[in-house]
Design a protein around this motif. Structure first.
Motif, PDB file in Angstrom:
ATOM      1  N   HIS A 103      -2.618   1.292   8.374  1.00  0.00           N
ATOM      2  CA  HIS A 103      -3.859   0.818   7.765  1.00  0.00           C
ATOM      3  C   HIS A 103      -3.943  -0.706   7.869  1.00  0.00           C
ATOM      4  O   HIS A 103      -2.928  -1.396   7.748  1.00  0.00           O
ATOM      5  N   PRO A 143       0.799  -1.230   0.000  1.00  0.00           N
ATOM      6  CA  PRO A 143       0.000   0.000   0.000  1.00  0.00           C
ATOM      7  C   PRO A 143       0.833   1.282   0.000  1.00  0.00           C
ATOM      8  O   PRO A 143       0.314   2.357  -0.304  1.00  0.00           O
ATOM      9  N   LYS A 144       2.105   1.179   0.335  1.00  0.00           N
ATOM     10  CA  LYS A 144       2.971   2.358   0.251  1.00  0.00           C
ATOM     11  C   LYS A 144       3.221   2.751  -1.201  1.00  0.00           C
ATOM     12  O   LYS A 144       3.463   3.920  -1.502  1.00  0.00           O
ATOM     13  N   VAL A 161       1.117   1.841  -3.953  1.00  0.00           N
ATOM     14  CA  VAL A 161      -0.109   2.007  -4.744  1.00  0.00           C
ATOM     15  C   VAL A 161      -1.213   2.500  -3.826  1.00  0.00           C
ATOM     16  O   VAL A 161      -1.075   2.491  -2.591  1.00  0.00           O
ATOM     17  N   ASP A 162      -2.322   2.946  -4.407  1.00  0.00           N
ATOM     18  CA  ASP A 162      -3.479   3.284  -3.602  1.00  0.00           C
ATOM     19  C   ASP A 162      -3.987   2.040  -2.873  1.00  0.00           C
ATOM     20  O   ASP A 162      -3.858   0.919  -3.376  1.00  0.00           O
ATOM     21  N   ILE A 163      -4.588   2.241  -1.710  1.00  0.00           N
ATOM     22  CA  ILE A 163      -5.048   1.113  -0.899  1.00  0.00           C
ATOM     23  C   ILE A 163      -5.906   0.155  -1.705  1.00  0.00           C
ATOM     24  O   ILE A 163      -5.724  -1.068  -1.672  1.00  0.00           O
ATOM     25  N   GLU A 164      -6.849   0.694  -2.472  1.00  0.00           N
ATOM     26  CA  GLU A 164      -7.765  -0.179  -3.211  1.00  0.00           C
ATOM     27  C   GLU A 164      -7.068  -0.979  -4.305  1.00  0.00           C
ATOM     28  O   GLU A 164      -7.616  -1.983  -4.790  1.00  0.00           O
ATOM     29  N   GLU A 165      -5.865  -0.573  -4.693  1.00  0.00           N
ATOM     30  CA  GLU A 165      -5.106  -1.315  -5.694  1.00  0.00           C
ATOM     31  C   GLU A 165      -4.141  -2.316  -5.074  1.00  0.00           C
ATOM     32  O   GLU A 165      -3.484  -3.080  -5.791  1.00  0.00           O
TER      33      GLU A 165
END
Length: 435
Positions: free
Chosen positions: A351, A19-20, A22-26
């Motif tokens: 997160h 997540p660092k 890319v966006d969280i959802e990706e």
């Protein structure tokens, strides 16, 4: 290893990226009604239940885990199996804790039968907590590693372990010499490294307990066997750091001691790294070395707060470690909970998707095993865990209030422990079931 193709129906979460980066959802995929297909120990398909089932001819066994969540098996990047019997020992910081609790317990591992007994208990605990791979300390006794590997091999586990090297500043009953440490390590490497799913880690305990001659020997082993791991401790405690400076006055700092003897490479894993300079961080990054973040032991021993964000900004690989027995739980769920609190104390957030990444794919990357384990991807080894979100009355009630997957995961990590682990699978076979 089961030869039959088997499909597991459940909610499935796939961690696919940091997540660092890319966006969280990706960073993940989630299948609320998913299907994981396993054959010959490997993942052969994963996805939505209806779509995935339609791609197969129905010639497979079906296992239904209704209202559960399947994720990749947890990866513990730093743990001591000989400290199982002294977990939760009261009232000391690092150096006194070693002297008063750790060393007396480790003496018992000169007895192979005792080592075998503890190895069984240790591996059972890992399985019941959903941990399928670990980087493990043995003791100075060669037989402690033999017993561990024998038991791990019997269970078909992907494990990494090594004989501890100590030739000074430890009780006489726990010290070796550079020569016998070299010979024992060499014999163990040739017997166990890349033997099935097993790997070897050359394991100096930490700089204060090795002479320059022994550290030079570690560097020699790493040159002779470039595919083995190197596993030790680094900058855990401020008193420890000062001790290192006094023992190695010609070196620029703690990490430079290891660097001088050639101990930094792509499979070097340093536990803790709580108190690192910018120069040390850059050097770890440049050499592809990794740090094991051990929140429960850092809190238990009062060592300090690990700054995950700062470390990652240098591009250092980071895994999660329980560090039993200074760590107070075999559960990486509980370890994730403590990691969140450590970040909160530094006015930072962790997160739940990032936590799950650290305990799975992040750990695999730290160990350079992400081509084999760490995520539920086709072609990877089928090490996975089935989580029970409603494991306790409180969790069941709390889950009824959740509205998103991320909230559900955070509740799992905050309230979960071994009761949350419904089943653990190793190389496609059931290794543990919570009846």
């Amino acid at each position: 290893m089961s030869q039959q193709k088997t499909a597991y129906r459940s909610a499935i979460i796939q961690i696919i990226a940091d997540p660092k980066e890319v966006d969280i959802e990706e960073a993940y995929r989630y299948f609320e009604d998913g299907l994981l297909v396993v054959e010959n120990g490997y993942i052969v398909d994963v996805g939505d239940y209806i779509e995935t089932l339609a791609k197969h001819n129905g010639d497979m066994a079906m296992v239904n885990y209704q209202d559960k969540i399947i994720t990749a098996g947890f990866i513990d990047t730093h743990i001591h199996y000989p400290q199982t019997g002294m977990i939760a020992s009261y009232g000391e910081q690092l150096l006194d804790w070693l002297e008063n609790y750790t060393f007396p317990e480790e003496e018992r591992f000169k007895d192979p039968e005792y080592a075998k007994k503890v190895a069984k208990i240790f591996l059972n605990e890992l399985a019941s907590n959903g941990t399928t791979t670990a980087l493990v300390f043995g003791t100075v006794h060669k037989q402690s590693v033999d017993m561990f590997f024998q038991e791990a091999q019997r269970r078909n586990l992907r494990m990494i372990c090594g004989k501890v090297l100590m030739d000074r500043n430890a009780p006489d009953y726990l010290t070796d010499t550079p020569e016998c440490g070299y010979n024992d390590s060499k014999e163990l490497i040739e017997k166990w490294h890349n033997n099935g799913r097993l790997s070897y880690a050359v394991t100096p305990r930490f700089a204060p307990t090795s002479t320059p001659e022994q550290l030079a020997m570690v560097g020699q082993l790493l040159q002779e066997y470039p595919s083995v791991y190197m596993h030790t401790h680094l900058s855990e405690n401020k008193q420890e750091i000062e001790w290192v400076k006094s023992l190695f006055p010609d070196r620029e700092g703690y990490l430079d001691v290891y660097d001088h003897y050639g101990l930094l490479h792509q499979r070097s894993v340093f536990a803790h790294g709580v108190h690192l300079s910018d120069c040390e961080c850059q050097r770890l990054s440049d050499t592809g070395s990794a740090i094991a973040f051990c929140p429960t032991s850092n809190l238990f021993l009062g060592s300090g707060l690990f700054d995950l964000t700062r470390i990652e900004n240098f591009g250092i690989r980071v895994g999660m470690g329980t560090d039993v027995g200074a760590g107070t739980s075999f559960s990486l769920m509980q370890t994730m909970s403590e990691a969140y609190k450590i970040m909160q104390l530094q006015q930072q957030k962790l997160h739940p998707i990032k936590s799950l990444y650290q305990a799975t794919l992040g750990g695999a990357k730290a160990l350079y095993l992400d081509n084999k384990i760490g995520s539920l991807e086709v072609g990877k080894e089928a090490d996975f865990v089935v989580l029970e979100p409603n494991a306790t009355t409180l969790m069941k009630f709390r889950m009824q209030q959740t509205k998103t997957l991320e909230e559900k995961l955070f509740v799992l990590m905050s309230l979960g422990d071994d009761r949350t682990v419904h089943a653990t699978y190793v190389y496609g076979d059931l290794a543990y079931k919570n009846e």
